[in-house]
Write an enzyme that holds these catalytic residues in place. Structure first.
Site: not given
Length: 591
Positions: A187, A388
């Protein structure tokens, strides 16, 4: 009082004059007379100089000044309608690919090429005579039977590269510090604000995406140009960089060099024109794709009677409330709810082109996706990117379709907290705070977060990440730990996502629409209702004016200005990133 009235009158007069000027410019840009019909034996001209997208939105002054915002006003699905109609239309004798190929997402580019291949399969000829060639132009042109370079033309054949701007040093020089909480090794959305270089994990996932796209490009070009294999093309990518005409012809990428009059001469052979008239030997009977779409043969099938498959577009950052170019939960949720209750809508396709955004907004949308999927077939169709938060809203659909090159996954979350304490000190600004508790000022821009406050935010991010995992696990029929193993913010291509169980089938929007119709038990002849962004009157006026206003339209929007726009958007996200975010860690621009 008199001064106030004078100011009000002056303001009203200024607005009136500005409105008249805008109206004058719009009227001046209108066609002088009615559009002519489709000529007999005409060439259909496709010029992708502006990128085709799923759901065009009004352009803004900022987009024109900083670049990257202007797109074709023709949705990609309507390009598909035109090419399919033209393949069966006896008035259309062939297809010309011309102009330049604007940067597009890989899935959009693949969808466009697939429709060109389908047109060529009808038996009608296709010619490519782009003004400039790079890998994307060659990719499209390889669907044509004839590919011509302009005089002194070259082919940019040097592979793909992605450049990401890292802002850590700039922020430090400005006196701005960014603190983060995040979950997931991959991430890396916060990297540009913290580091000066790319992490190994981020470099790995971007390299994988670029390599898979390059492999797909080489395979398609080799097949389209009837080459024995792609080894020579791959070697040239590494060794040549720029291909002169003879080298491009040697590799089988082009058929030669042509001047405009020579191109027009070959096209006249298709149309039977004699070259007489105002344009002389440059003339041939043709019609642009945009003009052809006005012909009744291209009318969308949404007006057919009977059951309907509705196509809803979720394009842009996921936000709680926003406008055109964003996936606003307060707009998309009611839209989906209305379709759920509409008895004439038998099935729904949710077309997603989103890098994600707000986790809370994603959850609101997912809830309505779940409710809709429980009552009628709901298929998600992923475009260039559905990652996402863009994947979050897809997780509970009945089935998920993706292009092999779709960028998806990125199941991870983060929070960012910028503070300008150093900048304020440099400027001589002193901040005094009055609080009722130790965490009352936790969102202040004027001081860094204390360790105990940072721990609170990390706990929040951890909790949301777990929620993300459970949503995906339930929607995809996977165990929580299995999802965690392929999550951690890792970005996948559509092809890899299918292997991992995050995607059901590989295919574009037409395949998703057909699947939705099949699940609803619809036979041939059903209607397809595309819910595009609808402009109100003022949006339409402003959009038309901005596209016709020459001074702005001629600004150099490429290069540094486009980069400035990207950096400004990144800074804006850092400033407004309150809450937990589920967003793709980069904006991939292939070069």
């Amino acid at each position: 009082m008199l001064r106030f009235l004078r100011e009000v009158f002056a303001s009203a007069l200024g607005v009136l004059i500005a409105g008249l000027i805008v109206l004058f410019l719009i009227i001046g840009g209108m066609p002088a007379g009615p559009l002519e019909g489709v000529p007999e034996r005409a060439v259909l001209v496709l010029d992708p100089s502006l990128p085709y997208v799923d759901n065009p939105v009004p352009i803004s002054v900022g987009d024109l000044v900083f670049g990257g915002g202007e797109t074709s006003r023709v949705p990609l699905a309507r390009v598909r309608d035109a090419l399919r109609a033209a393949a069966q239309d006896e008035r259309i004798v062939g297809l010309e690919l011309t102009g330049v190929v604007a940067p597009m997402g890989w899935a959009s580019l693949s969808a466009l090429r697939a429709e060109i291949v389908r047109f060529a399969a009808s038996g009608k000829p296709v010619m490519a005579d782009f003004a400039r060639y790079d890998e994307d132009a060659i990719y499209l042109a390889s669907a044509a039977a004839q590919v011509y370079l302009p005089p002194l033309g070259e082919v940019e054949w040097n592979g793909s590269a992605a450049e990401l701007e890292y802002l850590a040093r700039a922020l430090e020089l400005a006196g701005i510090e960014v603190q983060v909480t995040r979950v997931g090794e991959y991430k890396s959305a916060v990297e540009p604000y913290l580091d000066q270089q790319m992490s190994a994990a981020n470099r790995e996932q971007i390299q994988t995406i670029l390599q898979q796209q390059e492999d797909a490009l080489l395979a398609a070009v080799a097949e389209g140009r009837a080459l024995e294999d792609e080894s020579a093309l791959r070697a040239a990518l590494r060794e040549d960089g720029l291909l002169a005409p003879d080298r491009a012809a040697e590799l089988g990428l082009v058929d030669g060099v042509r001047y405009w009059d020579e191109v027009a001469g070959e096209l006249r052979d298709w149309t039977g024109d004699d070259g007489a008239g105002e344009d002389g030997d440059l003339a041939y009977s043709n019609i642009s794709l945009e003009e052809y779409l006005l012909d009744p043969v291209c009318a969308p099938d949404e007006f057919l009677a009977g059951a309907t498959v509705a196509v809803v577009y979720a394009e842009g950052d996921v936000v709680d409330g926003g406008g055109p170019g964003q996936v606003a939960a307060n707009e998309l949720v009611p839209q989906l709810a209305a379709l759920r209750e509409d008895e004439e809508v038998a099935a729904v396709v949710l077309r997603i082109n989103s890098p994600g955004g707000s986790a809370s907004a994603s959850e609101f949308i997912l809830r309505e996706v779940e409710l809709l999927a429980a009552e009628k077939p709901l298929i998600v169709s992923m475009g260039d990117v559905a990652a996402s938060g863009g994947y979050w809203i897809a997780a509970r659909a009945n089935e998920i379709y993706a292009d092999p090159g779709t960028i998806t996954g990125s199941i991870g979350v983060f929070s960012m907290f910028p503070n300008i304490a150093t900048l304020a000190d440099r400027l001589g600004v002193d901040i005094e705070t009055v609080e009722t508790g130790p965490h009352a000022g936790m969102f202040s821009f004027y001081r860094p977060l204390a360790p105990e406050t940072l721990a609170i935010f990390q706990a929040s991010v951890d909790r949301v990440y777990e929620d993300f995992l459970t949503r995906v696990a339930a929607g995809r029929g996977l165990e929580r730990d299995a999802v965690h193993a392929i999550a951690q913010g890792r970005v996948w291509t559509g092809r890899d996502a299918q292997t991992l169980g995050l995607v059901d089938e590989l295919g574009g929007l037409p395949a998703a629409i057909q699947r939705a119709a099949d699940l609803a038990g619809l036979k041939e002849g059903y209607a397809t209702w595309h819910l595009y962004h609808e402009q109100d009157e003022w949006e339409a006026l402003l959009d038309s004016w901005l596209r016709e206003a020459d001074p702005l339209a001629q600004l150099p929007v490429d290069g540094l200005t486009a980069r400035a726009r990207t950096v400004l958007r990144a800074c804006s996200r850092a400033q407004n990133a309150r809450g937990v975010w589920a967003r793709l860690p980069f904006e991939l621009r292939r070069k």
